[in-house]
Design a protein around this motif. Structure first.
Motif: not given
Length: 299
Positions: A187-193
């Motif tokens: 899996a990959a976990y994705i977010t932003n600043i």
């Protein structure tokens, strides 16, 4: 001659383009030259007054002289007294104490999202449509940190779902990862600043990135990844507290001092859409991520 339908389609296209740039409200029927309207009248007999910026700089020099700053004749003092127009911009201010305190109080990702969404420390939420927190599996071995939501992300409330997000999904798939997987190793976990879209899709300022940095650090800690992939200038500079650009930083593993995790800077997918020739460099970064996930020492 153009038909009415063609003219209407052209007008709608022009409006769509303006909305894409962030202009979503009509102010007046005709443009107004604000500079001409507010330009001061010349007063040759009046003494010239120093600008507020120069006055502020002068006050800063005086305060240094009054304390333990450089003495008269020192090179450091002469440097402070140079023309402020040639002085380099100051570094971004430290994050607001309340944001750091609030972030540290969060004990779960859900708690962090609630605190961040309720926080009134940034005006960005007033112009954004949706709060964009994360996507993917918490606990995934890889966390991807981007810059800020774009127009499509703002509409859907998820990071990386526009054209850049579609490219990111293909990039992750190329090394065997999928944001929809329920296996932490795949899996990959994705977010932003930034969790809110800056109007017009502009680049976040250093101050804005610094303001949200405590939340991002806590986000990474609670998500518990093994590797950080920082995509683009904004996350790289914010997380590593550097002014060095992404073209010099990409591909170089760095130990993130706060979380203790290995961090790899790489190009943002939106940049790769504009500069496809650099996809080969991004591919080298992806291979490095894959090897690190497979157990090779990244640093």
């Amino acid at each position: 001659m153009s038909t009415d339908a063609e003219i209407r389609a052209a007008l709608i296209s022009a409006l769509d383009w303006q909305v894409e740039l962030g202009a979503d409200e009509a102010i007046a029927e005709h443009p107004v030259d604000r500079f001409a309207a507010t330009a001061p009248q010349a007063q040759p007999d009046a003494p010239t007054k120093p600008s507020a910026q120069i006055m502020t700089a002068a006050a800063g020099v005086q305060s240094v002289d009054a304390g333990h700053g450089p003495k008269a004749g020192d090179p450091a003092k002469r440097a402070m007294q140079r023309d402020v127009s040639t002085a380099p911009p100051p570094p971004p201010e430290s994050p607001a104490p309340e944001s750091a305190t609030l972030a540290a109080q969060a004990q779960t990702l859900e708690d962090l999202a609630e605190k961040l969404q309720a926080w009134d420390g940034s005006p960005l939420k007033e112009t954004a449509r949706n709060f964009v927190f994360c996507d993917g599996l918490p606990g995934a071995h890889l966390i991807v940190v981007g810059e800020a939501p774009g127009q499509e992300e703002d509409r859907q409330g998820k990071p990386f779902v526009g054209r850049a997000g579609q490219l990111l999904d293909r990039m992750l798939a190329a090394i065997g990862l999928d944001r929809t997987s329920d296996d932490p190793a795949r899996a990959a976990y994705i977010t932003n600043i930034l969790p809110w879209r800056p109007a017009g899709n502009r680049t976040p300022t250093p101050d804005e990135a610094a303001q949200f940095l405590p939340f991002v650090i806590r986000h990474i800690q609670l998500a518990q990844p093994k590797i950080i992939l920082a995509m683009g200038n904004t996350p790289t500079k914010a997380l590593l507290q550097t002014t060095t650009g992404i073209k010099r930083m990409r591909g170089q593993w760095v130990d993130h001092t706060v979380t203790g995790l290995p961090l790899l800077p790489s190009f943002h997918p939106a940049y790769l859409l504009r500069q496809p020739a650099d996809k080969k460099l991004a591919w080298h970064d992806l291979i490095a991520v894959r090897r690190a996930l497979d157990g090779e020492n990244p640093t």
